[in-house]
Design a protein around this motif. Structure first.
Motif, mmCIF file in Angstrom:
data_model
loop_
_atom_site.group_PDB
_atom_site.id
_atom_site.type_symbol
_atom_site.label_atom_id
_atom_site.label_comp_id
_atom_site.label_asym_id
_atom_site.label_seq_id
_atom_site.Cartn_x
_atom_site.Cartn_y
_atom_site.Cartn_z
ATOM 1 N N LYS A 152 0.829 -1.209 0.000
ATOM 2 C CA LYS A 152 0.000 0.000 0.000
ATOM 3 C C LYS A 152 0.865 1.261 0.000
ATOM 4 C CE LYS A 152 -4.000 -1.899 2.363
ATOM 5 N NZ LYS A 152 -4.741 -1.959 3.643
ATOM 6 N N ASN A 153 1.949 1.220 0.797
ATOM 7 C CA ASN A 153 2.822 2.387 0.931
ATOM 8 C C ASN A 153 3.905 2.464 -0.139
ATOM 9 O OD1 ASN A 153 1.383 2.987 3.268
ATOM 10 N ND2 ASN A 153 2.813 1.867 4.565
ATOM 11 N N LYS A 154 3.907 1.497 -1.039
ATOM 12 C CA LYS A 154 4.901 1.426 -2.119
ATOM 13 C C LYS A 154 6.341 1.422 -1.578
ATOM 14 C CE LYS A 154 2.014 3.607 -5.670
ATOM 15 N NZ LYS A 154 0.867 2.943 -5.442
ATOM 16 N N ASP A 155 6.526 0.696 -0.468
ATOM 17 C CA ASP A 155 7.849 0.518 0.143
ATOM 18 C C ASP A 155 8.477 -0.725 -0.493
ATOM 19 O OD1 ASP A 155 10.078 0.139 1.694
ATOM 20 O OD2 ASP A 155 9.039 0.306 3.621
ATOM 21 N N THR A 156 9.213 -0.518 -1.574
ATOM 22 C CA THR A 156 9.713 -1.646 -2.364
ATOM 23 C C THR A 156 10.758 -2.475 -1.621
ATOM 24 O OG1 THR A 156 11.331 -0.201 -3.425
ATOM 25 C CG2 THR A 156 9.252 -0.553 -4.581
ATOM 26 N N VAL A 157 11.594 -1.837 -0.818
ATOM 27 C CA VAL A 157 12.626 -2.585 -0.088
ATOM 28 C C VAL A 157 11.973 -3.535 0.906
ATOM 29 C CG1 VAL A 157 14.568 -2.413 1.516
ATOM 30 C CG2 VAL A 157 14.370 -0.791 -0.358
ATOM 31 N N LYS A 158 11.070 -3.011 1.712
ATOM 32 C CA LYS A 158 10.404 -3.844 2.717
ATOM 33 C C LYS A 158 9.588 -4.941 2.045
ATOM 34 C CE LYS A 158 8.178 -3.610 7.123
ATOM 35 N NZ LYS A 158 7.971 -2.728 8.258
ATOM 36 N N LYS A 159 8.920 -4.599 0.965
ATOM 37 C CA LYS A 159 8.106 -5.579 0.249
ATOM 38 C C LYS A 159 8.967 -6.728 -0.250
ATOM 39 C CE LYS A 159 5.354 -6.145 -3.927
ATOM 40 N NZ LYS A 159 6.322 -6.653 -4.888
ATOM 41 N N SER A 160 10.107 -6.419 -0.842
ATOM 42 C CA SER A 160 10.953 -7.486 -1.385
ATOM 43 C C SER A 160 11.555 -8.347 -0.278
ATOM 44 C CB SER A 160 12.047 -6.912 -2.282
ATOM 45 O OG SER A 160 12.968 -6.156 -1.538
ATOM 46 N N VAL A 161 11.971 -7.725 0.827
ATOM 47 C CA VAL A 161 12.550 -8.487 1.934
ATOM 48 C C VAL A 161 11.501 -9.396 2.562
ATOM 49 C CG1 VAL A 161 13.580 -8.316 4.231
ATOM 50 C CG2 VAL A 161 14.377 -6.827 2.415
ATOM 51 N N VAL A 162 10.316 -8.869 2.833
ATOM 52 C CA VAL A 162 9.247 -9.668 3.441
ATOM 53 C C VAL A 162 8.840 -10.801 2.508
ATOM 54 C CG1 VAL A 162 6.848 -9.622 4.239
ATOM 55 C CG2 VAL A 162 8.413 -7.809 4.921
ATOM 56 N N THR A 163 8.789 -10.526 1.223
ATOM 57 C CA THR A 163 8.449 -11.560 0.250
ATOM 58 C C THR A 163 9.488 -12.679 0.271
ATOM 59 O OG1 THR A 163 7.362 -9.922 -1.161
ATOM 60 C CG2 THR A 163 7.962 -12.008 -2.190
ATOM 61 N N LEU A 164 10.763 -12.324 0.341
ATOM 62 C CA LEU A 164 11.818 -13.344 0.407
ATOM 63 C C LEU A 164 11.740 -14.158 1.694
ATOM 64 C CD1 LEU A 164 14.879 -11.411 -1.064
ATOM 65 C CD2 LEU A 164 13.733 -13.403 -2.041
ATOM 66 N N ILE A 165 11.455 -13.508 2.812
ATOM 67 C CA ILE A 165 11.312 -14.224 4.084
ATOM 68 C C ILE A 165 10.155 -15.219 3.981
ATOM 69 C CG2 ILE A 165 10.710 -14.029 6.529
ATOM 70 C CD1 ILE A 165 12.003 -11.223 6.479
#
Length: 147
Positions: free
Chosen positions: A16-29
């Motif tokens: 929602k917040n377009k936080d790409t770094v957090k999104k990619s890290v959480v997706t990898l986890i």
């Protein structure tokens, strides 16, 4: 709230917040968790998830050292941001003083006298610091205290 549920909520909010770094890290986890669950046909608890996150943190730290050696500032800043996101999901990290005290206490508990006892010390320390300290730092402190 379980760690798995927190990761799901954080994924939604980062999208929602377009936080790409957090999104990619959480997706990898989450992918690592899912892979482990499928491979071993188990449901992971928070402790096992912390282990997975710790491994990913260690990989990022190792990569960070290599990026710094190669003078790749673009990758250094990206990896540092990923490390900060991973730290959010780990328990509060121990300070070096606290860690040193745990090392000293464990050395006296197992009655270690030389570097030959390194394995015994490390196996006794591991459960005490699970997810709360970097293994490399612990290793250095044990060596320093055994000299």
């Amino acid at each position: 709230m379980s760690l798995k549920a927190k990761l799901q909520e954080d994924l939604k909010s980062s999208m929602k917040n377009k936080d790409t770094v957090k999104k990619s890290v959480v997706t990898l986890i989450r992918a690592s968790i899912k892979q482990h669950e499928v491979d071993n046909r188990v449901e992971l608890d928070d402790d096992a998830i912390i282990d997975i996150i710790s491994k990913q943190l260690k990989q990022r730290r190792d990569a960070l050292d290599e990026f710094k050696k190669a003078d790749r500032e673009d990758l250094v800043s990206e990896t540092e941001a990923e490390i900060e996101v991973l730290k959010e999901y780990l328990p509060q990290q121990l300070s070096e003083e606290e860690l040193n005290q745990i090392v000293k206490d464990t050395i006296s508990e197992v009655e270690a006298t030389s570097m030959k006892d390194m394995g015994k010390i490390m196996s006794a320390i591991k459960p005490k610091i699970k997810g709360r300290a970097d293994g490399k730092l612990v290793n250095e402190l044990v060596k320093k205290n055994l000299q």
